[in-house]
Write an enzyme that holds these catalytic residues in place. Sequence first.
Site, PDB file in Angstrom:
ATOM      1  CG  ASN A   1      -1.799  -1.244   1.118  1.00  0.00           C
ATOM      2  OD1 ASN A   1      -2.247  -1.814   0.296  1.00  0.00           O
ATOM      3  ND2 ASN A   1      -2.371  -1.515   2.365  1.00  0.00           N
TER       4      ASN A   1
ATOM      5  CG  HIS B   1       3.973  -1.606  -4.586  1.00  0.00           C
ATOM      6  ND1 HIS B   1       2.568  -2.291  -4.609  1.00  0.00           N
ATOM      7  CD2 HIS B   1       4.843  -2.551  -4.919  1.00  0.00           C
ATOM      8  CE1 HIS B   1       3.058  -3.585  -5.215  1.00  0.00           C
ATOM      9  NE2 HIS B   1       4.279  -3.780  -5.233  1.00  0.00           N
TER      10      HIS B   1
ATOM     11  CB  CYS C   1      13.755  18.454  -7.665  1.00  0.00           C
ATOM     12  SG  CYS C   1      15.181  17.866  -6.449  1.00  0.00           S
TER      13      CYS C   1
ATOM     14  CB  THR D   1      -2.546  -8.825  -0.820  1.00  0.00           C
ATOM     15  OG1 THR D   1      -2.159  -8.654  -2.067  1.00  0.00           O
ATOM     16  CG2 THR D   1      -2.011 -10.090  -0.081  1.00  0.00           C
TER      17      THR D   1
ATOM     18  CG  LEU E   1     -13.888  -9.830   2.085  1.00  0.00           C
ATOM     19  CD1 LEU E   1     -14.369  -9.569   3.572  1.00  0.00           C
ATOM     20  CD2 LEU E   1     -14.363  -8.653   1.054  1.00  0.00           C
ATOM     21  CD  GLU E   2     -12.724 -12.629  -2.671  1.00  0.00           C
ATOM     22  OE1 GLU E   2     -13.823 -12.598  -2.525  1.00  0.00           O
ATOM     23  OE2 GLU E   2     -11.966 -12.038  -3.388  1.00  0.00           O
TER      24      GLU E   2
HETATM   25  N1  APR Z   1     -10.818  -7.322   4.912  1.00  0.00           N
HETATM   26  C1  APR Z   1      -9.934  -8.268   4.454  1.00  0.00           C
HETATM   27  N2  APR Z   1      -9.396  -8.327   3.073  1.00  0.00           N
HETATM   28  C2  APR Z   1     -10.193  -7.321   2.229  1.00  0.00           C
HETATM   29  C3  APR Z   1     -11.183  -6.442   2.628  1.00  0.00           C
HETATM   30  C4  APR Z   1     -11.489  -6.430   3.921  1.00  0.00           C
HETATM   31  N3  APR Z   1     -12.290  -5.488   4.555  1.00  0.00           N
HETATM   32  N4  APR Z   1     -11.647  -5.947   1.370  1.00  0.00           N
HETATM   33  C5  APR Z   1     -10.832  -6.559   0.467  1.00  0.00           C
HETATM   34  N5  APR Z   1     -10.226  -7.478   0.657  1.00  0.00           N
HETATM   35  C6  APR Z   1      -9.482  -8.489  -0.270  1.00  0.00           C
HETATM   36  C7  APR Z   1      -9.901  -8.742  -1.376  1.00  0.00           C
HETATM   37  O1  APR Z   1     -10.853  -9.842  -1.241  1.00  0.00           O
HETATM   38  C8  APR Z   1      -8.642  -8.875  -2.099  1.00  0.00           C
HETATM   39  O2  APR Z   1      -8.306 -10.256  -2.216  1.00  0.00           O
HETATM   40  O3  APR Z   1      -8.490  -7.734  -0.315  1.00  0.00           O
HETATM   41  C9  APR Z   1      -7.714  -7.921  -1.579  1.00  0.00           C
HETATM   42  C10 APR Z   1      -7.541  -6.874  -2.358  1.00  0.00           C
HETATM   43  O4  APR Z   1      -6.513  -7.203  -3.507  1.00  0.00           O
HETATM   44  P1  APR Z   1      -6.217  -6.267  -4.678  1.00  0.00           P
HETATM   45  O5  APR Z   1      -7.533  -5.157  -5.076  1.00  0.00           O
HETATM   46  O6  APR Z   1      -5.833  -6.943  -5.754  1.00  0.00           O
HETATM   47  O7  APR Z   1      -5.126  -5.182  -4.066  1.00  0.00           O
HETATM   48  P2  APR Z   1      -3.571  -5.917  -3.772  1.00  0.00           P
HETATM   49  O8  APR Z   1      -3.503  -7.239  -3.776  1.00  0.00           O
HETATM   50  O9  APR Z   1      -3.164  -4.996  -2.753  1.00  0.00           O
HETATM   51  O10 APR Z   1      -3.101  -5.299  -5.133  1.00  0.00           O
HETATM   52  C11 APR Z   1      -1.556  -5.321  -5.140  1.00  0.00           C
HETATM   53  O11 APR Z   1      -1.598  -4.410  -7.399  1.00  0.00           O
HETATM   54  O12 APR Z   1      -2.282  -2.509  -8.770  1.00  0.00           O
HETATM   55  C12 APR Z   1      -1.208  -2.963  -8.185  1.00  0.00           C
HETATM   56  O13 APR Z   1       0.337  -1.725  -7.094  1.00  0.00           O
HETATM   57  C13 APR Z   1      -0.786  -1.960  -6.742  1.00  0.00           C
HETATM   58  O14 APR Z   1      -0.277  -2.562  -4.535  1.00  0.00           O
HETATM   59  C14 APR Z   1      -1.278  -2.841  -5.612  1.00  0.00           C
HETATM   60  C15 APR Z   1      -1.069  -4.263  -6.128  1.00  0.00           C
END
Ligand code: APR
Length: 235
Positions: A94, A110, A137, A177, A203-204
């Site tokens: 994040n 990131h 800068c 994630t 979440l899943e």
């Molecule tokens: N509690 C727990 N998990 C959750 C919740 C919640 N309230 N809400 C959503 N999630 C889960 C979703 O089920 C999903 O598996 O969080 C995950 C979010 O996944 P992404 O949207 O793909 O985000 P992320 O995995 O952080 O993306 C990774 O991709 O786009 C790039 O640089 C960006 O850092 C990012 C990277």
Amino acid sequence: MAAQPGGMIVILTGAGISAESGLGTFRDLGGIWQQVRLEEVATPEAFARDPAYVQQFYNARRAQAGAVEPNAAHLALGELQRALGDGLMLVTQNVDDLHERGGAKAVHMHGSLFSALCAACGARHPWAGDLGNGEMCAACGQPALRPDVVWFGEMPHHMAEIEEALGVATLFVSIGTSGQVYPAAGFAQLARKAGAETLELNLEATGGPFDRVETGLASEIVPTFVASVIKAHAR
Ligand code: APR
């Protein structure tokens, strides 16, 4: 599940840990990458093509991140870090500052919305407000400040340090994630190869290489997990 007291825990977080604070995730229904194409805002080519549009995209996310609060999951990880000290490495994908405002020190692989990077000299500057186009800068005087965020096609930060920790971890925990983006998506496998137990709190279930999966809202399952680790550690 808890790591052996004295073992090293590595935690990786993603956008899901900040969802309940009100920040968007990327790949959930209605996620950021369904609202805007990543090719238009999250690559060096996009920035070269239309810097003003890219700056505006990150200005909006910086303003939003500054307007929300850490949730119980961020606060719990802050408590865990105070309890474990160097026994915990918290890595985040994040770019918000909710881990920091929740009391934890996170390794931002990131980058961060709250830092500006000079594309000319590589200097970094703490940044809170909007980043204009061609902002100067202070280190080199060039009008070359860009968001200090790792775009697709760029190298994530702190990889050597993270891989070293994964090599000695006794427990790896993936929180919020989807495990879709490398190199973070490969961390569970790396930790497992080094003999760590792997746990997913999400979440899943994402189907990654986890010994155990606990599904639910981060604000609920993360504090429960942290309490179990602190209890085992106190013994
Ligand atoms: N509690 C727990 N998990 C959750 C919740 C919640 N309230 N809400 C959503 N999630 C889960 C979703 O089920 C999903 O598996 O969080 C995950 C979010 O996944 P992404 O949207 O793909 O985000 P992320 O995995 O952080 O993306 C990774 O991709 O786009 C790039 O640089 C960006 O850092 C990012 C990277």
